[in-house]
Design an enzyme around this catalytic site. Structure first.
Site, PDB file in Angstrom:
ATOM      1  N   SER A  29       9.022   5.134  -1.285  1.00  0.00           N
ATOM      2  CA  SER A  29       8.598   6.318  -1.300  1.00  0.00           C
ATOM      3  C   SER A  29       8.706   7.170  -2.480  1.00  0.00           C
ATOM      4  CB  SER A  29       8.849   7.157   0.142  1.00  0.00           C
ATOM      5  OG  SER A  29       8.548   6.589   1.219  1.00  0.00           O
ATOM      6  N   ARG A  33       6.493   8.808  -5.609  1.00  0.00           N
ATOM      7  CA  ARG A  33       6.437  10.015  -5.859  1.00  0.00           C
ATOM      8  C   ARG A  33       7.127  10.447  -7.558  1.00  0.00           C
ATOM      9  NH1 ARG A  33       6.476   9.261  -0.712  1.00  0.00           N
ATOM     10  NH2 ARG A  33       5.696  10.977   0.937  1.00  0.00           N
ATOM     11  N   GLY A 101      -0.856   1.921   0.966  1.00  0.00           N
ATOM     12  CA  GLY A 101      -1.402   3.084   1.423  1.00  0.00           C
ATOM     13  C   GLY A 101      -1.057   4.650   1.072  1.00  0.00           C
ATOM     14  N   ARG A 129      -7.567   0.411   6.113  1.00  0.00           N
ATOM     15  CA  ARG A 129      -6.871   1.680   6.682  1.00  0.00           C
ATOM     16  C   ARG A 129      -7.589   2.759   6.570  1.00  0.00           C
ATOM     17  NH1 ARG A 129      -0.838   0.851   4.410  1.00  0.00           N
ATOM     18  NH2 ARG A 129      -0.516   2.513   5.795  1.00  0.00           N
ATOM     19  N   SER A 174       2.490  12.433   9.545  1.00  0.00           N
ATOM     20  CA  SER A 174       2.113  11.389   8.455  1.00  0.00           C
ATOM     21  C   SER A 174       2.872  12.304   7.142  1.00  0.00           C
ATOM     22  CB  SER A 174       0.801  11.237   8.344  1.00  0.00           C
ATOM     23  OG  SER A 174       0.657  10.334   7.086  1.00  0.00           O
ATOM     24  N   ASP A 327       8.618   2.553   9.628  1.00  0.00           N
ATOM     25  CA  ASP A 327       8.513   1.469   9.190  1.00  0.00           C
ATOM     26  C   ASP A 327       9.483   0.528   9.575  1.00  0.00           C
ATOM     27  OD1 ASP A 327       6.290   2.271   7.490  1.00  0.00           O
ATOM     28  OD2 ASP A 327       7.644   2.811   5.951  1.00  0.00           O
ATOM     29  N   LYS A 354      -0.681   0.716  10.089  1.00  0.00           N
ATOM     30  CA  LYS A 354      -0.061   0.242   8.813  1.00  0.00           C
ATOM     31  C   LYS A 354      -0.695  -0.829   8.232  1.00  0.00           C
ATOM     32  CE  LYS A 354       2.965   3.731   9.712  1.00  0.00           C
ATOM     33  NZ  LYS A 354       2.894   4.865   8.711  1.00  0.00           N
ATOM     34  N   ARG A 403       6.569  -6.281   5.744  1.00  0.00           N
ATOM     35  CA  ARG A 403       7.575  -5.903   6.814  1.00  0.00           C
ATOM     36  C   ARG A 403       7.442  -6.861   8.022  1.00  0.00           C
ATOM     37  NH1 ARG A 403      10.055  -1.778   4.179  1.00  0.00           N
ATOM     38  NH2 ARG A 403       8.693  -0.364   3.444  1.00  0.00           N
TER      39      ARG A 403
HETATM   40  C1  S3P Z   1       5.353   6.950   3.431  1.00  0.00           C
HETATM   41  C2  S3P Z   1       5.335   7.391   4.764  1.00  0.00           C
HETATM   42  C3  S3P Z   1       4.880   6.540   5.992  1.00  0.00           C
HETATM   43  C4  S3P Z   1       5.382   5.320   5.687  1.00  0.00           C
HETATM   44  C5  S3P Z   1       4.940   4.362   4.516  1.00  0.00           C
HETATM   45  C6  S3P Z   1       5.505   5.423   3.535  1.00  0.00           C
HETATM   46  C7  S3P Z   1       5.626   7.877   2.346  1.00  0.00           C
HETATM   47  O1  S3P Z   1       3.547   6.753   6.143  1.00  0.00           O
HETATM   48  O2  S3P Z   1       5.132   4.440   6.757  1.00  0.00           O
HETATM   49  O3  S3P Z   1       5.529   3.264   4.381  1.00  0.00           O
HETATM   50  O4  S3P Z   1       5.794   7.341   1.204  1.00  0.00           O
HETATM   51  O5  S3P Z   1       5.130   9.036   2.568  1.00  0.00           O
HETATM   52  P1  S3P Z   1       2.905   7.831   7.022  1.00  0.00           P
HETATM   53  O6  S3P Z   1       3.573   9.015   6.586  1.00  0.00           O
HETATM   54  O7  S3P Z   1       1.319   7.841   7.060  1.00  0.00           O
HETATM   55  O8  S3P Z   1       3.552   7.566   8.547  1.00  0.00           O
END
Ligand code: S3P
Length: 448
Positions: A29, A33, A101, A129, A174, A327, A354, A403
Site C-alpha cells: 500500500s 502511494r 485494484g 472487479r 475501503s 487481506d 478482492k 493471497r
Molecule cells: C488497500 C486497501 C484494501 C486492501 C488492498 C490494499 C490499499 O482494499 O484490500 O489490498 O492500499 O488501500 P479496500 O480498501 O478496498 O478494502
C-alpha cells in the site's frame, strides 16, 4: 505480469520446524502511494524499500505514462521526478494495472481532476472487479467514466476540467475509495471532505501530510471526517517504506502451525489500521512476542518472535476489526483449520470483491483439503481440526489471487499430505521472494 503468462502450479509438503529470520519486502500500500504522490510532487522523491512486486511496478509504469520519470537505482531504491499537482499529461496508450485494484483505483483518483483522458485495463481478475465504487465519487468532482457493464474495466476516465470539491461519506469501508477521493481532491480548489464510519488504513492521510498537503482528521459521531485543502504544492520526500505486515502474515502463520518452529520477523508494522490479524492470533492463543517497539519510516513497528502454538483455539473475530485485517482472512482461515474449535469470521463480504472471491476460494480449497467450512454472503466459518489434523492432499484453485496461493502453500507445510495450487504466478504481484524466503526457513515449497 500475473495472469498474462503461463500458470505456474506449485506444491508444498509437510516440513520440519521453521527457524531463522524472515525479512519480508516493503509494504504494498505504501509503495503504490509513494510512487503516485512522488509523481504529483514537484522535484525528486527518493524511495527506499519499495516493494518490487508486479502490482507496484505496474503503478510505476503508469506514473511514467502520465509524465513522471521513475527510475530504479538499486534493490528497492527508486526515484520519482514528479510533474506537480495538475501536471499529469495524457497517456499515449492504455494504462495496464495488471492485477492491482489499488493501482487502478488510486491512479484513477489521481488523474480525475485533470483535463486528460486515460483508458485502463488489467488482467482477468482486475477486469471482474467493481470500479463504480471509485467512479461514482469521482463523478461528483466532474469526472466521467465509460466502462463495461457493472463498472468493469476496460474503462475510460475523462478528468474534470473544472473540478468542484466534494463531501463524500464512504458507503463501504475501503481505503482505496477514500484514497481515490483524496487524490482527486488534490487538484480541486477548496476543501474535499471524506467521511469514514469505520477506520481503514491511513497511509494516504499520513503520506499526504508528509508531502506537505494540509489535511485534518476529526473524530465525531459520523466517524472520521477527513478534510483536505486542494491545490497544494506537494514537496518531494524521502520515503523509507516499512515491511509489509500483510506479507509478514505468511511466515508468521506458517511458524504457528508447523511443529517446533521458532522464527523472527523483524520490523512488522503495528499501525492500528493494519494489525487486526496479530490481535486475533494472540486472542487465539498464538505464541507471539512483540519485541523492540520503535518507529520506522513513520510507522510504529516491532520485531516478532513467533513459535509453534499447539494450544490455539478458534474465536469469533469482531466484525468491526475487518478493515484492519481485510487481506489476512485467507491465511487466518488456514490457521483456524489447524486450531481447535470453530473460527467465526463475520462482516467479511468485502472479501468477495478482492483479487478473487476469497470466501469462496478459501471455502472450496479447505473443503478439498478435508476441512469443514460454512459460509454465507458475509460470513466464513472454519471448523478447526487441531494441530496436525488437516488431511490435505488436494490442489487448490487460486483464481489469479496471490493471497489464496500463499495461504494454501502455507497450509501444505503442516498438513498430512501435500497441498498444491493450480497457479502460484500471482505471488509475484506482492511477495516475489516468498518461495525462497519460506524455503530458507525450512519449508518445502516447489514449482510443479
Ligand atoms: C488497500 C486497501 C484494501 C486492501 C488492498 C490494499 C490499499 O482494499 O484490500 O489490498 O492500499 O488501500 P479496500 O480498501 O478496498 O478494502
Amino acid at each position: 505480469m500475473a495472469g498474462h503468462g503461463e500458470a505456474q502450479p506449485m506444491t508444498s509438503g509437510r516440513c520440519g520446524p521453521l527457524t531463522g529470520v524472515a525479512e519480508v519486502p516493503g509494504d504494498k500500500s505504501i509503495s503504490h502511494r509513494a510512487l503516485i504522490l512522488g509523481a504529483m510532487a514537484v522535484g525528486e522523491t527518493r524511495i527506499t524499500g519499495l516493494l518490487e512486486g508486479q502490482d507496484v511496478l505496474d503503478t510505476g509504469k503508469a506514473m511514467q505514462a502520465f509524465g513522471a520519470t521513475v527510475e530504479r537505482s538499486g534493490p528497492g531504491e527508486w526515484s520519482v521526478r514528479g510533474v506537480g499537482v495538475g501536471g499529469f499529461r495524457e497517456p499515449a496508450d492504455v494504462i495496464d494495472c495488471g492485477n492491482s485494484g489499488t493501482g487502478a483505483r488510486l491512479i484513477m483518483g489521481s488523474m480525475a481532476t485533470t483535463p486528460i483522458t486515460a483508458t485502463y485495463t488489467g488482467d482477468a481478475s482486475l477486469r471482474k472487479r467493481p470500479m463504480g465504487r471509485v467512479t461514482d465519487p469521482l463523478a461528483l468532482f466532474g469526472a466521467r467514466a465509460f466502462g463495461r457493464a457493472g463498472g468493469r474495466l476496460p474503462m475510460t476516465v475523462v478528468g474534470a476540467a473544472d473540478p468542484v470539491p466534494v463531501r463524500y461519506a464512504l458507503p463501504v469501508a475501503s481505503a482505496q475509495v477514500k484514497s481515490a477521493v483524496l487524490l482527486a481532491g488534490l487538484n480541486t480548489p477548496g476543501e474535499t471532505v471524506v467521511i469514514e464510519r469505520e477506520p481503514t488504513r491511513d497511509h494516504s492521510e499520513q503520506m499526504l501530510r508528509g508531502f506537505g498537503a494540509e489535511l485534518v482528521v476529526e473524530t465525531g459521531p459520523e466517524g472520521h471526517v477527513i478534510t483536505l485543502v486542494g491545490r497544494p504544492e506537494l514537496r518531494p520526500q524521502t520515503v523509507a517504506v516499512p515491511r509489509d505486515p500483510s506479507s509478514a502474515a505468511f511466515p508468521v502463520c506458517a511458524a504457528l502451525i508447523v511443529e517446533g518452529s521458532d522464527i523472527r520477523v523483524p520490523g512488522v508494522s503495528q499501525n492500528l489500521t493494519r494489525n487486526g490479524l496479530f490481535l486475533t492470533l494472540v486472542e487465539m492463543g498464538a505464541l507471539i512476542d512483540f519485541e523492540n517497539p520503535r518507529e520506522e519510516g513513520g510507522e510504529p513497528v516491532a520485531d516478532l518472535r513467533v513459535r509453534f502454538s499447539p494450544g490455539m483455539k478458534g474465536i469469533e473475530v469482531p466484525p468491526e476489526r475487518a478493515p484492519s485485517m481485510i487481506d489476512e482472512y485467507p491465511i487466518l482461515a488456514v490457521v483456524a483449520a489447524f486450531a481447535e474449535g470453530r473460527m467465526v469470521m463475520r462482516g467479511v463480504k468485502e472479501l468477495r470483491v478482492k483479487e478473487s472471491d476469497r470466501i469462496d476460494a478459501m471455502a472450496r480449497g479447505l473443503e478439498a483439503c478435508g476441512v469443514r467450512v460454512d459460509e454465507d454472503a458475509d460470513t466464513l466459518i472454519v471448523h478447526g481440526m487441531g494441530p496436525g489434523g488437516v488431511p490435505g492432499g488436494a490442489v487448490a484453485k487460486t483464481h489469479l489471487d496471490h493471497r489464496i496461493a500463499m495461504s494454501f502453500l502455507v497450509a501444505g507445510m503442516a498438513s498430512r499430505a501435500e497441498i498444491g495450487v493450480d497457479d502460484g504466478s500471482p505471488i509475484m504481484t506482492s511477495f516475489p521472494i516468498f518461495e525462497g524466503l519460506m524455503n530458507g526457513l525450512g519449508a518445502r515449497v516447489r514449482r510443479g
